[in-house]
Design a protein around this motif. Structure first.
Motif, PDB file in Angstrom:
ATOM      1  N   TRP A  36       0.857  -1.187   0.000  1.00 23.80           N
ATOM      2  CA  TRP A  36       0.000   0.000   0.000  1.00 23.80           C
ATOM      3  C   TRP A  36       0.891   1.233   0.000  1.00 23.80           C
ATOM      4  N   ARG A  38       0.707   5.767  -0.527  1.00 17.23           N
ATOM      5  CA  ARG A  38      -0.177   6.923  -0.501  1.00 17.23           C
ATOM      6  C   ARG A  38       0.544   8.135  -1.071  1.00 17.23           C
ATOM      7  N   TYR A  94      -4.715   6.665  -1.698  1.00 13.23           N
ATOM      8  CA  TYR A  94      -4.067   5.410  -1.342  1.00 13.23           C
ATOM      9  C   TYR A  94      -4.142   4.440  -2.518  1.00 13.23           C
TER      10      TYR A  94
END
Length: 125
Positions: A36, A38, A94
């Protein structure tokens, strides 16, 4: 066709929680690692977490350690990012992304082969 679809973003207040989802198709999720990332306005995209789906090992950026948790549901071909105690500085788009394994530089963007389209998370104070 390989596809990652991230979803679950929203508008929240500081201290609240949110769960993001990354749906994977076109490959077996347990053969990959899912990260992940962002990106806040005017800033570079930064790594948040990485999970080796086959053994569940996880890695986190210092900024989110202890607040964010990533996990996978292999039957659903989905990886999650649970974000607790959200802060205004967590506001960003994100993205989930796939690579062979979390290793070495966990958040080296060039090591990730596939990317989702992004989901907006906005945290107000």
């Amino acid at each position: 066709e390989v596809q990652l679809v991230d979803s679950g973003g929203g508008l929240l207040q500081a201290g609240e929680s949110l769960r993001l989802s990354c749906g994977v198709s076109g490959f077996s999720v347990d053969d990959y690692a899912i990260g992940w990332f962002r990106q806040a306005p005017g800033k570079e995209r930064e790594g948040v977490s990485c999970i080796n789906v086959n053994d569940g090992s996880t890695y986190y950026a210092d900024a989110v350690k202890g607040r964010f948790t990533t996990s996978s549901d292999n039957a659903k071909s989905t990886v999650y990012l649970v974000m607790n105690n959200l802060k205004p500085e967590d506001t960003a788009v994100y993205y989930c992304a796939a690579r062979w394994v979390c290793g070495g530089s966990y958040f080296a963007k060039g090591q990730y082969n596939y990317w989702g389209q992004g989901t907006q998370v906005t945290v107000s104070s």
